[in-house]
Design an enzyme around this catalytic site. Structure first.
Site, PDB file in Angstrom:
ATOM      1  N   ASP A 107       0.951  -1.109  -0.153  1.00 19.23           N
ATOM      2  CA  ASP A 107       0.350   0.070  -0.054  1.00 19.23           C
ATOM      3  C   ASP A 107       1.433   1.287   0.260  1.00 19.23           C
ATOM      4  O   ASP A 107       2.034   0.942  -0.716  1.00 19.23           O
ATOM      5  CB  ASP A 107      -0.953   0.020   1.320  1.00 19.23           C
ATOM      6  CG  ASP A 107      -1.857   0.785   0.777  1.00 19.23           C
ATOM      7  OD1 ASP A 107      -2.261   1.222   0.572  1.00 19.23           O
ATOM      8  OD2 ASP A 107      -3.231  -0.478   1.045  1.00 19.23           O
ATOM      9  N   HIS A 141      -3.407   5.702   3.666  1.00 15.33           N
ATOM     10  CA  HIS A 141      -4.017   5.231   3.080  1.00 15.33           C
ATOM     11  C   HIS A 141      -4.068   4.099   3.844  1.00 15.33           C
ATOM     12  O   HIS A 141      -4.458   3.006   4.641  1.00 15.33           O
ATOM     13  CB  HIS A 141      -4.740   4.648   1.708  1.00 15.33           C
ATOM     14  CG  HIS A 141      -5.211   3.565   1.092  1.00 15.33           C
ATOM     15  ND1 HIS A 141      -5.400   2.589   0.948  1.00 15.33           N
ATOM     16  CD2 HIS A 141      -6.518   3.828   1.288  1.00 15.33           C
ATOM     17  CE1 HIS A 141      -6.104   1.503   0.741  1.00 15.33           C
ATOM     18  NE2 HIS A 141      -7.365   2.421   0.183  1.00 15.33           N
ATOM     19  N   SER A 152     -11.624  -1.075   0.435  1.00 12.14           N
ATOM     20  CA  SER A 152     -10.169  -1.322   0.960  1.00 12.14           C
ATOM     21  C   SER A 152     -10.276  -2.028   2.311  1.00 12.14           C
ATOM     22  O   SER A 152      -9.631  -2.235   2.896  1.00 12.14           O
ATOM     23  CB  SER A 152      -9.477  -0.053   0.733  1.00 12.14           C
ATOM     24  OG  SER A 152      -9.376   0.306  -0.888  1.00 12.14           O
TER      25      SER A 152
END
Length: 709
Positions: A231, A281, A466
């Site tokens: 990520d 994120h 996600s």
């Protein structure tokens, strides 16, 4: 003794003879071998449905209550208690005849006092274990079984041969008890739901929906297990203290990396909380999977003890990354070599990919295939475009668990991708939030984040598939904690089996097998971890060790009975031997009878002479009425098959048995087979077999009933 029937399946058992040495309580001198009436059996016994004289009880304490069988009558049968006003003889209007006396069905309250003797659920039954209390002067002997130890009260713990499932173990125990033996099941006891003390736990509705507390009563994870979060990287955060292992920064473009260089060994997220940057994120995803828990801070991760490995591929340009970097990162995370990059010293057992976009990539497919072959479970988000998940990559690639998002009600979130390519769904939140926000958004997902302006670690809300993928990765880590040897495809099968169709309208657009239940997942995994297909090193059985026990996961037996050996499972489970075109395979009550070995020498011989084992891994067949079943639509269906061992395989073919015909054949792997739609169009379906033949002309097969759908 005549064959005894249980749920309509024939059991060729002689379990009445398994326990005992000396006079048997169930067949005393003078008792006939068979009977038609209770009177044939003499005092204290009755004639059973199997035409055998039996005794269920001697005193009331032997009977299970409440109601419907709590008293021991004169024939040794457990029956409902007689009402005080009713005599034990004579016809009574509205009464029920029960084994020679009449009972008026009146309500009977449960009295206070000792625990009610109810049948335990199968998920708490220790497979293959029985607790036997010998009667005075009795010597216990169970063919093929092993006496593990004698307990303090002289109860004996026995391990049954061939590792029967919990359901099979319970059935065996019932038959032994019916024959007058004092036998009970060994049961698991666990702590009641574990609730962490993290101060933000009340905001984590998703963990309640996931039934995490019940899962934590079984396991909170293992510190040796690594989950790679491919990520945006990591930040220093108090809920990550002691939870990270070294990762790597794979972003080759210095501008997207934002740290002044290309690839390096510091996967630090140098972006900001803005959606136009990294959005932190990966920090949010990492917290969901494995934030420090029960530390009175912020939140609880799904897995309290695993280690998080930050692998940076998404940069500061709207958290985007390139396939060329992502493919290398996936391989590296799994422990494979990547040119110019140091080897990963702590390979991941679970790899999380919470990103995606349209467009097929063979590069990513090859990387994922290599990672799965290395033993990693790969989990990806299904996408946030409210469209078919098959358009989203990497989530739609082979070998990936594709995860959709649910909202707080348990229904599929409005933004979530859907369709046949989804495996299951987990909590993602009600409204899509591309980047974490601090404002209170209770319908979103609470997790770790960061504020760049003052370099302050915080907790924030975000939502999307996600986040759903992160919850799935956390549960996969718990499954691998209780069953570390299960191959990736079996972990996926466990997670799908542990998913439940949502209430109400369900998922008309398609959410795979439903909403994942973490408690069910770890319970299934624990059962499989303990009851594997065949003992380690035992030949003539499924060669994948450990392997799934459940037949719907594709556990098969090949080569059984072609050489000498004592097959304990045939004695215990009454295996149904079906001879079909010179091949023999065994199917037992509620599962496959796994053959035991007679000696160490026999084991070595079987290891070198057993044929290949065939497993259907996608789609997973169901198991109904004693056989595997697969729905084959009119347009046909693609099957993904594994063959073990996978060396020297000459061919794998799909055969229809009636009329006999070969409908598909491959001479090389991967074993992706086509089943035409016409095979299922016959009334009642057709039997289809997938057969593998190796270079030594040894074969193994798995058969299923193809039904139209």
């Amino acid at each position: 003794m005549p064959a005894r029937s249980l749920r309509g399946r024939p059991l060729l058992l002689s379990l009445a003879l398994l326990l005992g040495c000396g006079p048997s309580d169930t067949t005393p001198t003078g008792t006939p071998a068979s009977c038609r009436l209770d009177a044939d059996c003499g005092k204290g016994r009755y004639c059973s449905a199997a035409s055998v004289c039996r005794k269920d009880c001697v005193i009331d304490a032997h009977c299970i209550g409440p109601g419907g069988g709590s008293q021991c009558n004169a024939q040794g049968r457990c029956v409902p208690p007689a009402s005080p006003e009713m005599p034990d003889t004579g016809s009574v209007e509205g009464g029920v005849e029960t084994g020679g006396y009449y009972h008026k069905p009146t309500p009977r309250p449960i009295a206070a006092g000792p625990s009610v003797r109810l049948r335990p659920p199968l998920d708490v039954v220790v497979p293959a274990a029985l607790l036997v209390r010998p009667k005075p002067g009795q010597v216990v002997s169970i063919p093929g079984a092993r006496r593990v130890r004698t307990l303090a009260d002289a109860t004996e713990l026995w391990e049954l041969p061939s590792r029967p499932s919990a359901a099979e173990t319970a059935a065996i125990r019932d038959l032994l008890v019916a024959d007058g033996n004092d036998v009970e099941l060994d049961l698991y006891r666990t702590a009641h739901g574990v609730k962490p003390n993290d101060d933000g736990y009340g905001k984590q509705w998703a963990l309640t929906q996931l039934k995490a507390e019940s899962a934590w009563a079984v396991t909170t994870g293992e510190p040796e297990l690594v989950v790679a979060v491919v990520d945006t990287g990591y930040v220093d955060h108090p809920d990550f203290v002691g939870r990270l292992v070294p990762g790597y920064d794979f972003i080759s473009d210095p501008l997207n990396a934002g740290d002044g260089d290309g690839r390096d060994a510091i996967p630090l997220d140098v972006g900001s909380e803005a959606a136009s940057s990294s959005g932190f994120h990966g920090v949010h995803i990492s917290g969901i999977i494995g934030a420090a828990s029960d530390n009175a801070l912020g939140m609880s991760g799904v897995d309290w003890r695993c280690r998080i490995q930050p692998v940076r591929v998404l940069g500061v340009k709207a958290h985007r990354g390139r396939d060329s970097d992502i493919a290398d990162a996936i391989r590296w995370a799994a422990g494979l070599s990547v040119p110019g990059v140091p080897r990963n010293a702590t390979p991941a057992r679970v790899i999380n990919l919470s990103f995606g976009a349209p467009g097929y990539s063979q590069l990513l497919q090859d990387a994922i295939t290599a990672a799965v072959a290395r033993g990693a479970v790969v989990v990806a988000s299904a996408g946030n475009s409210s469209e078919e998940a098959s358009n989203n990559v990497p989530g739609s690639l082979e070998g990936v668990l594709s995860v959709a998002a649910s909202d707080p009600s348990g229904a599929m979130a409005s933004y979530s991708n859907f369709g046949a390519r989804v495996d299951f769904m987990t909590p993602g939140g009600a409204v899509f939030l591309d980047a974490p926000i601090e404002s209170d958004t209770p319908a979103a997902i609470w997790s770790t984040s960061y504020l760049r302006d003052n370099n302050q670690p915080v907790f924030a809300f975000a939502a999307g598939t996600s986040q759903a993928a992160a919850y799935a990765s956390g549960v996969a880590a718990l499954v691998r904690a209780v069953a570390p040897g299960l191959p990736p495809e079996v972990v996926g099968a466990v997670l799908r089996r542990a998913s439940v169709t949502p209430k109400g309208e369900g998922c008309p657009q398609g959410c795979g097998d439903g909403l994942l239940d973490a408690s069910l997942a770890v319970s299934y995994a624990r059962d499989i971890a303990i009851a594997t297909c065949g003992a380690p090193g035992c030949g003539g059985t499924n060669r994948v060790t450990p392997a799934p026990l459940k037949p719907e996961e594709g556990c098969t037996v090949s080569g059984v009975g072609r050489r000498g050996g004592t097959f304990g499972a045939a004695l215990l489970l009454g295996a149904l031997v079906v001879a079909r075109r010179r091949r023999r395979f065994w199917a037992g009550f509620l599962g496959l009878a796994i053959a035991g070995c007679s000696s160490a020498e026999g084991e070595r011989e079987a290891q070198t002479t057993s044929g290949p084992t065939v497993k259907i891994v996608d789609p997973i067949p169901t198991f109904d009425l004693g056989q595997l079943r697969l729905v084959i639509p009119k347009e046909g269906r693609t099957l993904t098959v594994t063959v073990t061992p996978d060396v020297e395989i000459e061919q794998v073919e799909v055969r229809v048995l009636d009329p006999e015909a070969t409908v598909f054949r491959l001479g090389h792997g991967p074993w992706i087979l086509e089943v035409p739609g016409w095979v299922a169009q016959a009334e009642g379906g057709r039997t289809v077999c997938v057969t593998a033949v190796d270079a030594h002309a040894r074969s193994g097969e798995v058969c299923f009933l193809a039904v139209a759908g």
